[in-house]
Scaffold this active site. Sequence first.
Site, short mmCIF file in Angstrom:
data_model
loop_
_atom_site.label_atom_id
_atom_site.label_comp_id
_atom_site.label_asym_id
_atom_site.label_seq_id
_atom_site.Cartn_x
_atom_site.Cartn_y
_atom_site.Cartn_z
N HIS A 75 -34.52 65.98 86.28
CA HIS A 75 -33.32 66.56 85.67
C HIS A 75 -32.09 65.96 86.34
O HIS A 75 -32.01 65.95 87.57
CB HIS A 75 -33.28 68.08 85.89
N HIS B 245 -40.67 64.46 85.03
CA HIS B 245 -39.31 64.31 84.53
C HIS B 245 -38.34 64.77 85.61
O HIS B 245 -38.58 65.74 86.31
CB HIS B 245 -39.08 65.08 83.22
N VAL C 138 -43.22 70.95 80.91
CA VAL C 138 -43.98 69.88 80.26
C VAL C 138 -44.70 69.11 81.37
O VAL C 138 -44.05 68.62 82.29
CB VAL C 138 -43.06 68.93 79.45
N GLN D 83 -42.97 73.64 85.88
CA GLN D 83 -42.89 72.38 85.13
C GLN D 83 -43.30 72.69 83.69
O GLN D 83 -44.48 72.82 83.39
CB GLN D 83 -43.80 71.32 85.75
#
Length: 138
Positions: free
Chosen positions: A98, A96, A92, A90
Amino acid sequence: MECLFCAVAAGEVEAPTVYADDQVVAFLDHRPLFHGHVLVIPRRHVPTLTDLRPEEVGPYFERVRRMTAAVERGMAAKGSFVATNSRVSQSVPHLHVHVVPRNPKDGLRGFFWPRTRYASPEEAAETAARIRQALEHD
């Protein structure tokens, strides 16, 4: 350390945004697998999927679902790849998902890591039992 995706959500860092509302921001990945590769993030800082509040899961993934359909239509893709990492790989530390447009023979093969097999049906059953046991403590 300041969170890059929180800065994107706040409008402090520019990103090619394709959707935003009070819950999520969806924007193009700056290093896409294919053109149209979108990241969908919650506006609130949430490090991983398991940190998402139970009442946020449905609304978040409804937006991921809508974005997946939009990416497929908008990119004239035959399908999509939808994935998230938690901690390992990961880049960041902000949740999130994708959403990647896919087409037959696009060059993306399977997953990005080696696949294995269970040594036996018993090993698979033992692994399933460990996960079931962990669910009891959820």
